[in-house]
Enzyme design. Structure first.
Site, short mmCIF file in Angstrom:
data_model
loop_
_atom_site.label_atom_id
_atom_site.label_comp_id
_atom_site.label_asym_id
_atom_site.label_seq_id
_atom_site.Cartn_x
_atom_site.Cartn_y
_atom_site.Cartn_z
N LYS A 75 21.59 -11.54 -6.85
CA LYS A 75 22.23 -10.54 -5.76
C LYS A 75 23.73 -11.15 -5.65
CE LYS A 75 22.01 -9.21 -0.89
NZ LYS A 75 21.02 -9.29 0.12
N SER A 151 20.72 -5.41 2.88
CA SER A 151 21.71 -5.58 1.96
C SER A 151 21.36 -5.83 0.45
CB SER A 151 22.66 -6.60 2.33
OG SER A 151 22.00 -7.85 2.37
N SER A 175 17.42 -7.65 5.16
CA SER A 175 17.75 -7.26 3.76
C SER A 175 16.77 -7.33 2.62
CB SER A 175 19.15 -8.22 3.67
OG SER A 175 19.98 -7.69 4.61
#
Length: 498
Positions: A75, A151, A175
């Protein structure tokens, strides 16, 4: 290996093929790159590619690693690889390169996984959708007009299309679980202090944020947590060590009879979509048929206070992030460096007092104490993962009038007036209405997971969340493995792009 079908295997399955020398790591990596190049133009999930480094690594894989030779994405926030870009979804970091590996990356690297790139995130991972202005929106593989959540939306979209079997994710307010729910994946948010946050930081989002992965199978998640759970001396938070193997919990057979409390009521007192409610009710019916004791009730906390304390931290963290941009930019940040909502959130953070921060943290602790007592009676607390199915791309953008008000206030730096007017807080709360269930576990430090158990009539996934007492990921994994063997589990392979 003849007729090697890369997407049919999870991470452990690929690693086993490689260990048995039925397929080479370079062949597996080649399939991953093909999948990324085929699907990413439609989805915009991968924003930075490490193909050259991954190819070199694939030629010298240590076959002893749990995920030896398995392609994986990281990520684009908090999962730094030395020398590589890490932008946190913001143009403010466009020229920045990581100085060292994060401890998370070091631990994952020991498994033998091949890092093939980075996934898209909303700016500074602030939203439950992945639509950064710098990179553009990531799309949901079940329906390209909808968000994959955030996210960790880029990671979720990539795993859900079979680009990679596992991808790095982190969770400061949902997230991992929100995009897991929206993309039909399994996602575990570990107990606070279970996974590393160093070496640069001792805590992330005051301890609310933790790192792990998104995966298609429960066993991949369990095996990775076995590998990355460490005692980090400099970390602000530690949790009781788990001496066993999470992977063995997954393989250990059905869970014993459990007592499970569940609720479909929003902790904010707001609407919960009927499909998200149905996901919980049908899961409750199944669990009851399996012999578990089901009790419909709410959690023993004030949901509105939880939301307020979460937002207080949230505003303060954005303000601190903008202040720290001076180290990156060589000057103080200005409004044009970041997205408008980010700037305004930062202004509200500046107007948030030390008193408010302290009171909010006390509320976290009060909730943790209440939930610990709750779990002396109830093994799990089950809710919808989200209150609504995935929103359409652009649906949660501020309105034109909200943007106008924020622009005017931002130019004048009217932080106190903004806070008093409540404009930004209202926009934030409107977003939380869609995802009100996940923040509690972040504030209390509990482990929580989303499981893919329901599709809406128009084919969009919605998950169900389970929370357990702190340190009890083992219990969650055992239940998840039991559910994974039932017809209720939605196979991610059924999405249109897989």
């Amino acid at each position: 290996m003849e007729d090697f079908r890369y997407k049919e295997y999870d991470g452990l399955g690929l690693a086993e093929l490689i260990k048995r020398k039925e397929v080479k790591p370079t062949e597996v990596l080649s399939e991953a790159i093909k999948a990324i190049e085929e699907h990413n133009p439609k989805l915009n999930a991968v924003i930075n590619k490490f193909y050259d480094k991954a190819e070199k690594q694939a030629e010298n894989v240590d076959l002893e690693g749990t995920f030896a030779g398995v392609p994986m994405l990281l990520k684009d926030i908090a999962q730094e690889v030395e020398g590589e870009k890490i932008t946190a979804g913001s143009k403010a970091y466009q020229g920045y390169r990581a100085k060292i590996d994060s401890t998370y990356v070091k631990q994952v690297r020991k498994t033998g996984a091949l890092f093939v790139g980075q996934t898209n995130v909303p700016e500074f991972a602030l939203m439950g959708i992945t639509e950064p202005k710098y990179y553009g929106p990531t799309r949901n593989p079940w329906n390209l007009g909808h968000t994959p959540g955030g996210s960790s939306g880029g990671s979720a979209a990539a795993v859900a299309t079979g680009m990679v079997p596992i991808a790095g994710a982190n969770d400061g307010g949902g997230s991992i679980r929100i995009p897991g729910s929206y993309c039909g994946l399994f996602g575990m948010k570990p107990t606070r202090g279970r996974t590393p946050v160093g070496p640069v930081y001792g805590r992330l989002w005051q301890g609310a944020s933790v790192d792990h992965i998104l995966s298609r199978t429960v066993r991949d998640s369990a095996a990775m947590l076995d590998e990355i759970k460490i005692y980090e001396k400099a970390a602000a938070f530690h949790t009781q060590p788990f001496a066993g193997s999470y992977l063995q919990q997954v393989q250990g057979g059905p869970a014993e009879k459990l007592t499970i409390a569940f609720s479909v009521q929003s902790p904010l007192g707001a609407e919960v979509h009927k499909e998200c409610q149905e996901a919980v009710y049908k899961t409750a019916r199944l669990l009851e048929s399996m012999g578990h004791n089901m009790v419909e009730m709410d959690a023993p906390v004030d949901g509105r206070k939880i939301a307020k304390s979460y937002l207080t931290m949230y505003f303060g963290e954005v303000a601190a992030t903008l202040a720290s941009l001076e180290d990156v930019l060589g000057r103080k940040a200005k409004m044009s460096d970041v997205e408008l909502p980010t700037w305004i959130l930062g202004l509200v953070g500046k107007a948030t007092s030390a008193e408010e921060i302290v009171l909010s943290i006390r509320e976290w602790d009060n909730a943790a104490i209440a939930m610990e007592a709750f779990h002396e009676t109830y093994d799990f607390f089950m809710t919808p993962t989200t209150a609504f199915p995935p929103a359409k791309i652009g649906e949660l953008e501020p309105t034109a009038s909200e943007k106008l008000a924020m622009t005017a206030a931002g130019k004048l730096s009217l932080s106190g007036i903004l806070k008093k007017a409540g404009t930004v807080e209202q926009v934030a709360k409107n977003n939380l209405k869609r995802t009100p269930f996940t923040q509690l576990a972040n504030l209390t430090g509990q482990p929580a997971m989303t499981v893919p158990v329901h599709l809406t009539p128009d084919g969009l996934p919605v998950g169900v969340q389970f929370m357990a007492a702190r340190g009890r990921e083992d219990l969650l994994y055992t239940l998840a493995a039991q559910l994974e063997q039932t017809d209720i589990w939605i196979p991610v392979q059924s999405n249109p792009i897989f």
